[in-house]
Design an enzyme around this catalytic site. Structure first.
Site, PDB file in Angstrom:
ATOM      1  N   HIS A 258      62.763 -37.929 -30.719  1.00 43.98           N
ATOM      2  CA  HIS A 258      63.248 -38.287 -31.861  1.00 43.98           C
ATOM      3  C   HIS A 258      62.638 -40.109 -31.271  1.00 43.98           C
ATOM      4  CE1 HIS A 258      65.679 -38.576 -28.320  1.00 43.98           C
ATOM      5  NE2 HIS A 258      65.944 -39.741 -28.568  1.00 43.98           N
ATOM      6  N   CYS A 259      61.471 -40.010 -29.907  1.00 38.86           N
ATOM      7  CA  CYS A 259      61.530 -41.408 -29.801  1.00 38.86           C
ATOM      8  C   CYS A 259      60.119 -41.460 -29.557  1.00 38.86           C
ATOM      9  CB  CYS A 259      61.682 -41.919 -29.133  1.00 38.86           C
ATOM     10  SG  CYS A 259      63.846 -42.165 -28.272  1.00 38.86           S
ATOM     11  N   ILE A 260      59.223 -41.319 -28.838  1.00 42.24           N
ATOM     12  CA  ILE A 260      57.861 -41.405 -28.292  1.00 42.24           C
ATOM     13  C   ILE A 260      56.617 -41.068 -29.648  1.00 42.24           C
ATOM     14  CG2 ILE A 260      55.907 -40.283 -27.149  1.00 42.24           C
ATOM     15  CD1 ILE A 260      58.545 -42.507 -26.372  1.00 42.24           C
TER      16      ILE A 260
END
Length: 418
Positions: A258-260
């Site tokens: 969900h981030c990188i």
């Protein structure tokens, strides 16, 4: 009156609610998903880091989930933890954030603290959330308090969770920052005050952009080190002995979660939209990391070619299809584009994953194997995509006809490493 209402009961909101409850705060969870609310009230968890037993503990401490917006107005503090996926133009899709802000605005009271935790671009709290809240007739920084505090959840991390990960907070006024810091200090060990909302928003993007760019660096090094006959994993181990000025990052089949793969794009999109020029580091890193699944497929094809086999018609078994080891989350997993590319080359793709019962790629369900060692022994090629703790990689490499390790965890001569 309750201490806290959490809007959005996913991988961010639920751990936050859990820690607040453990500190003695009264907590209500709000979500628009009726099934999620019903399951939580029945004691069932839908996120990796919380078990059904954890949810049962929360319920015993007074937690309840609801779809009733009027419950928001009963809280001293409202924290928005809704998702912000990428939109078609590459920026964050703020529909859920706006909907949550409107829900809060309908019940906003004087003296209330509202905190946005959803990852987004700098300026969202002040330029998007604040105007929606002020439609209530109340003024931010005067009648109510508004702040941003980036979520720093690392799913599956056994050492750092909500309680002991430092919490960055930045308010639209110094008083709002202070109110947010006081609130989080009730259940989080360390709170770090930023100068304002934009600084807090940008801090989260810097953290993940740093990781994104460094992962891209070692992914590109993996390609030329392979061509030059250099063992990159040994290189990283050697460089890691330097006690200052170096942090180890490792190559892999692509980035996921969900981030990188997502957050750095918010910053890149914001720079282009507001300043008119590219954030070149981010865009180059995105290009490199996004092509890693195709590179892995190409290496797999070469491994088969060296054995006198064609990819077309070959049986290829993927081990681990989640985006990270030891969790069930498949969001943005590099296994998906890898499987898609292998199938396009004619491979017969199967998978094994102890945490994923069913897996579909491009609308087609990929066959799952249950006999791990039997499937490893019979496949033309086994690719370790995610090294779950259940896998004994060296043993599996010995059993396999051909074993391609994209995580650098094997040491035997039979294994091909990324």
């Amino acid at each position: 009156m309750v201490d806290l209402v959490v809007l959005g009961l996913g991988y961010v909101g639920l751990p936050l609610a859990q820690q607040a409850l453990r500190a003695g705060l009264s907590v209500v969870g709000y979500d628009v998903n009726v099934d999620v609310v019903r399951a939580l009230n029945d004691g069932s968890s839908h996120v990796d880091d919380l078990s059904d037993a954890d949810i049962a503990e929360m319920l015993r401490h007074g937690f309840r989930a609801t779809t009733d917006q009027s419950e928001i107005g009963t809280a001293e503090t409202a924290v928005i933890c809704v998702p912000t996926p990428l939109s078609e133009d590459g920026g964050p899709d703020l529909k859920a954030v706006k909907a949550a802000a409107h829900s809060v605005a309908r019940s906003l009271r004087a003296g209330m603290l509202v905190v946005l935790e959803s990852t987004t671009y700098p300026g969202t709290t002040d330029d998007v959330v604040r105007p929606i809240l002020e439609k209530s007739g109340l003024t931010a920084g005067v009648d109510f308090f508004l702040a941003f505090s980036p979520e720093r959840i690392d799913p599956g991390n056994e050492h750092y969770g909500t309680h002991n990960t430092p919490k960055v907070v930045g308010g639209d006024t110094p008083e709002s920052t202070g109110r947010a810091a006081t609130f989080y200090s009730r259940f989080i060990e360390k709170v770090v005050r930023a100068n304002g909302t934009r600084e807090a928003e940008t801090a989260k993007l810097l953290e993940n952009t740093y990781r994104h760019i460094n992962i891209a660096l070692v992914n590109e090094m993996a390609r030329f080190c392979h061509e030059l006959g250099i063992d990159l994993w040994d290189v990283i181990n050697a460089a890691s002995t330097k006690p200052f000025g170096f942090q180890a990052f490792y190559p892999g089949p692509g980035v996921g979660g969900h981030c990188i793969p997502i957050d750095p794009n918010y910053l890149s999109h914001n720079v282009r939209a507001k300043l008119g020029y590219p954030f070149r580091f981010v865009e180059l890193a995105q290009e490199i990391n996004a092509t890693m699944p195709s590179y892995v497929a190409s290496r797999a094809q070469n491994i088969l070619n060296d054995a006198g086999l064609a990819m077309n018609g070959a049986s290829v078994l993927l081990l681990g299809v989640t985006y990270k080891a030891n969790i069930a989350d498949q969001r943005e997993s590099p296994a998906t584009p890898l499987a898609r590319r292998l199938a396009a080359l004619g491979a017969k793709v199967t998978y094994h994953d102890p945490r994923v019962e069913r897996w579909s790629v491009s609308g087609f369900e990929v066959p799952k194997v249950n006999d791990l060692e039997g499937a490893v022994a019979s496949a033309d090629l086994v690719i370790l995509v995610q090294n779950h703790r259940e896998y004994e990689a060296n043993r599996l490499a010995e059993v396999a006809k051909r074993f391609f390790d994209t995580r650098g965890v094997t040491s035997g001569e039979k294994s091909h490493r990324l």
